[in-house]
Design a protein around this motif. Structure first.
Motif, PDB file in Angstrom:
ATOM      1  N   UNK A 150       0.831  -1.201   0.000  1.00 54.43           N
ATOM      2  CA  UNK A 150       0.000   0.000   0.000  1.00 54.43           C
ATOM      3  C   UNK A 150       0.864   1.249   0.000  1.00 54.43           C
ATOM      4  N   UNK A 151       1.938   1.226   0.795  1.00 51.55           N
ATOM      5  CA  UNK A 151       2.841   2.380   0.839  1.00 51.55           C
ATOM      6  C   UNK A 151       3.453   2.633  -0.536  1.00 51.55           C
ATOM      7  N   UNK A 152       3.888   1.572  -1.218  1.00 48.76           N
ATOM      8  CA  UNK A 152       4.500   1.735  -2.535  1.00 48.76           C
ATOM      9  C   UNK A 152       3.503   2.262  -3.557  1.00 48.76           C
ATOM     10  N   UNK A 153       2.295   1.695  -3.576  1.00 47.86           N
ATOM     11  CA  UNK A 153       1.299   2.119  -4.568  1.00 47.86           C
ATOM     12  C   UNK A 153       0.785   3.533  -4.313  1.00 47.86           C
ATOM     13  N   UNK A 154       0.897   4.015  -3.079  1.00 48.72           N
ATOM     14  CA  UNK A 154       0.456   5.381  -2.796  1.00 48.72           C
ATOM     15  C   UNK A 154       1.419   6.421  -3.350  1.00 48.72           C
ATOM     16  N   UNK A 155       2.630   6.005  -3.741  1.00 51.37           N
ATOM     17  CA  UNK A 155       3.650   6.932  -4.238  1.00 51.37           C
ATOM     18  C   UNK A 155       3.700   6.988  -5.761  1.00 51.37           C
TER      19      UNK A 155
ATOM     20  N   UNK B 102      -5.423   7.329  -4.321  1.00 55.41           N
ATOM     21  CA  UNK B 102      -5.686   8.223  -3.184  1.00 55.41           C
ATOM     22  C   UNK B 102      -6.128   7.421  -1.960  1.00 55.41           C
ATOM     23  N   UNK B 103      -6.813   6.299  -2.183  1.00 52.31           N
ATOM     24  CA  UNK B 103      -7.240   5.461  -1.067  1.00 52.31           C
ATOM     25  C   UNK B 103      -6.022   4.844  -0.380  1.00 52.31           C
ATOM     26  N   UNK B 104      -4.971   4.549  -1.157  1.00 49.81           N
ATOM     27  CA  UNK B 104      -3.738   4.037  -0.575  1.00 49.81           C
ATOM     28  C   UNK B 104      -3.003   5.129   0.195  1.00 49.81           C
ATOM     29  N   UNK B 105      -3.071   6.359  -0.316  1.00 52.72           N
ATOM     30  CA  UNK B 105      -2.453   7.481   0.396  1.00 52.72           C
ATOM     31  C   UNK B 105      -3.103   7.682   1.756  1.00 52.72           C
ATOM     32  N   UNK B 106      -4.433   7.520   1.808  1.00 52.60           N
ATOM     33  CA  UNK B 106      -5.134   7.645   3.080  1.00 52.60           C
ATOM     34  C   UNK B 106      -4.751   6.511   4.028  1.00 52.60           C
ATOM     35  N   UNK B 107      -4.638   5.292   3.501  1.00 57.39           N
ATOM     36  CA  UNK B 107      -4.201   4.172   4.326  1.00 57.39           C
ATOM     37  C   UNK B 107      -2.790   4.366   4.848  1.00 57.39           C
TER      38      UNK B 107
ATOM     39  N   UNK C 121      -4.646   1.002  -9.238  1.00 59.13           N
ATOM     40  CA  UNK C 121      -4.785   0.293  -7.973  1.00 59.13           C
ATOM     41  C   UNK C 121      -3.935  -0.962  -7.889  1.00 59.13           C
ATOM     42  N   UNK C 122      -3.253  -1.318  -8.977  1.00 57.82           N
ATOM     43  CA  UNK C 122      -2.439  -2.530  -8.983  1.00 57.82           C
ATOM     44  C   UNK C 122      -1.076  -2.234  -9.597  1.00 57.82           C
ATOM     45  N   UNK C 123      -0.177  -3.187  -9.455  1.00 57.15           N
ATOM     46  CA  UNK C 123       1.122  -3.103 -10.115  1.00 57.15           C
ATOM     47  C   UNK C 123       0.949  -3.376 -11.596  1.00 57.15           C
ATOM     48  N   UNK C 124       1.854  -2.889 -12.459  1.00 54.94           N
ATOM     49  CA  UNK C 124       3.090  -2.158 -12.138  1.00 54.94           C
ATOM     50  C   UNK C 124       2.830  -0.694 -11.782  1.00 54.94           C
ATOM     51  N   UNK C 125       3.774  -0.127 -11.038  1.00 59.84           N
ATOM     52  CA  UNK C 125       3.662   1.275 -10.656  1.00 59.84           C
ATOM     53  C   UNK C 125       3.881   2.166 -11.874  1.00 59.84           C
ATOM     54  N   UNK C 126       3.173   3.291 -11.877  1.00 64.65           N
ATOM     55  CA  UNK C 126       3.294   4.260 -12.978  1.00 64.65           C
ATOM     56  C   UNK C 126       3.778   5.587 -12.410  1.00 64.65           C
ATOM     57  N   UNK C 127       5.078   5.782 -12.509  1.00 68.44           N
ATOM     58  CA  UNK C 127       5.658   7.015 -12.017  1.00 68.44           C
ATOM     59  C   UNK C 127       5.919   6.963 -10.513  1.00 68.44           C
ATOM     60  N   UNK C 128       6.541   8.022 -10.015  1.00 68.80           N
ATOM     61  CA  UNK C 128       6.871   8.122  -8.605  1.00 68.80           C
ATOM     62  C   UNK C 128       6.711   9.573  -8.168  1.00 68.80           C
ATOM     63  N   UNK C 129       5.756   9.839  -7.291  1.00 62.48           N
ATOM     64  CA  UNK C 129       5.503  11.207  -6.841  1.00 62.48           C
ATOM     65  C   UNK C 129       4.631  11.182  -5.597  1.00 62.48           C
ATOM     66  N   UNK C 130       4.322  12.376  -5.082  1.00 62.22           N
ATOM     67  CA  UNK C 130       3.417  12.550  -3.951  1.00 62.22           C
ATOM     68  C   UNK C 130       2.062  13.087  -4.420  1.00 62.22           C
TER      69      UNK C 130
END
Length: 298
Positions: A32-37, A260-265, A44-53
């Motif tokens: 969850x921490x990784x997907x929120x970034x 955004x739901x992962x960011x809240x978690x 909502x799933x892998x692979x991640x797309x980009x890296x930001x806040x």
């Protein structure tokens, strides 16, 4: 130079099982921490797309009609009050149960009985109880002829009434059990020495008993806050018209389809970890202070 002792035959299988257990426990938190970034195109799933806040900024702006900031402050306020009540009641009960009380065993069983009841049943019972209180208050107002007050009356269900009681049914038994264990090993000779030196009961508690049990009190405070912070089942039917952050998070899982739901978690997890870190730091400082006093007295 002595040879290093060899590992027993079962060490590596047990180490593997333990590693899998740790991965099972903390893997979801890490995911969850990784997907929120992720970046703005993240899903909502892998692979991640980009890296930001990006999703944390969107969380600060709000998620639709849900006021995340208000829910956050409600959860923090409720957790703080639950923590204070749990500490105060646990310490007082621990002091009271040091002496033999008539019916003390029954009181203890009643206090911890809520641990064996399903949380949702406790929440439903508290909600029904406060609705009966509402009906009684409205009937009383009608009987007194206070029709305007009856129409303007809302409900006794609220953050610091029914929700507070629901959370205490969860946090207080843990505090009581910890404090009973602490006082069961407490040496009364320290208090007797303080009384021999002329200390009053209050001075004996403040300057002798409390410093000795302080690490346990800090631990109870951490239990009280963290258990209240992420409680859902006991809150769901007993909070009334407002929601805490965990309830908002549960509701958003069916409507929000962005990271955004992962960011809240992640935010809720960081708050819990921060509270545990502060608790460990306080325990370390108290223990260091106690050792310094012990060395100074020698």
């Amino acid at each position: 130079m002595s040879a290093r002792p060899s590992r027993p035959a079962g060490f590596w299988p047990l180490a593997m099982v333990f590693g899998l257990f740790v991965l099972f426990m903390y893997g979801p938190m890490l995911v969850i921490f990784m997907l929120s970034l992720q970046g703005p195109e993240g899903g909502l799933t892998f692979p991640m797309r980009g890296l930001s806040l990006h999703w944390f900024y969107q969380l600060a702006e709000g998620l639709g009609v849900v006021d995340i900031a208000a829910a956050l402050w409600r959860s923090l306020a409720l957790g703080a009050v639950v923590m204070l009540c749990t500490v105060l009641l646990s310490v007082l009960a621990g002091l009271a149960f040091r002496k033999r009380l008539a019916g003390g065993a029954v009181l203890l069983f009643i206090a911890v009985a809520s641990l064996i009841m399903p949380s949702i049943i406790v929440s439903l019972g508290i909600g029904l109880e406060f609705r009966l209180i509402d009906s009684g208050i409205q009937s009383a107002l009608q009987w007194l002829g206070m029709e305007s007050a009856r129409q303007n009356y809302g409900t006794a269900l609220g953050l610091f009434s029914s929700a507070l009681g629901a959370h205490l049914t969860w946090t207080l038994p843990f505090g009581l059990l910890i404090m009973f264990a602490v006082f069961n090993r407490f040496n009364p000779a320290y208090e007797e020495a303080a009384r021999d030196l002329g200390a009053t009961p209050w001075q004996g508690f403040a300057h002798v008993v409390l410093p000795l049990i302080a690490p346990s009190v800090v631990g109870i405070a951490m239990f009280g806050f963290t258990l209240s912070w992420d409680e859902i089942a006991r809150t769901s039917q007993a909070i009334g018209e407002v929601n805490t952050l965990p309830l908002e998070l549960q509701g958003l899982t069916s409507t929000v389809t962005t990271p955004a739901i992962y960011a809240l978690g992640t935010l809720t997890t960081v708050v819990s970890l921060l509270v545990m870190g502060i608790t460990l730091a306080l325990v370390w400082l108290l223990e260091r202070r106690r050792k310094a006093r012990t060395r100074a007295s020698r």
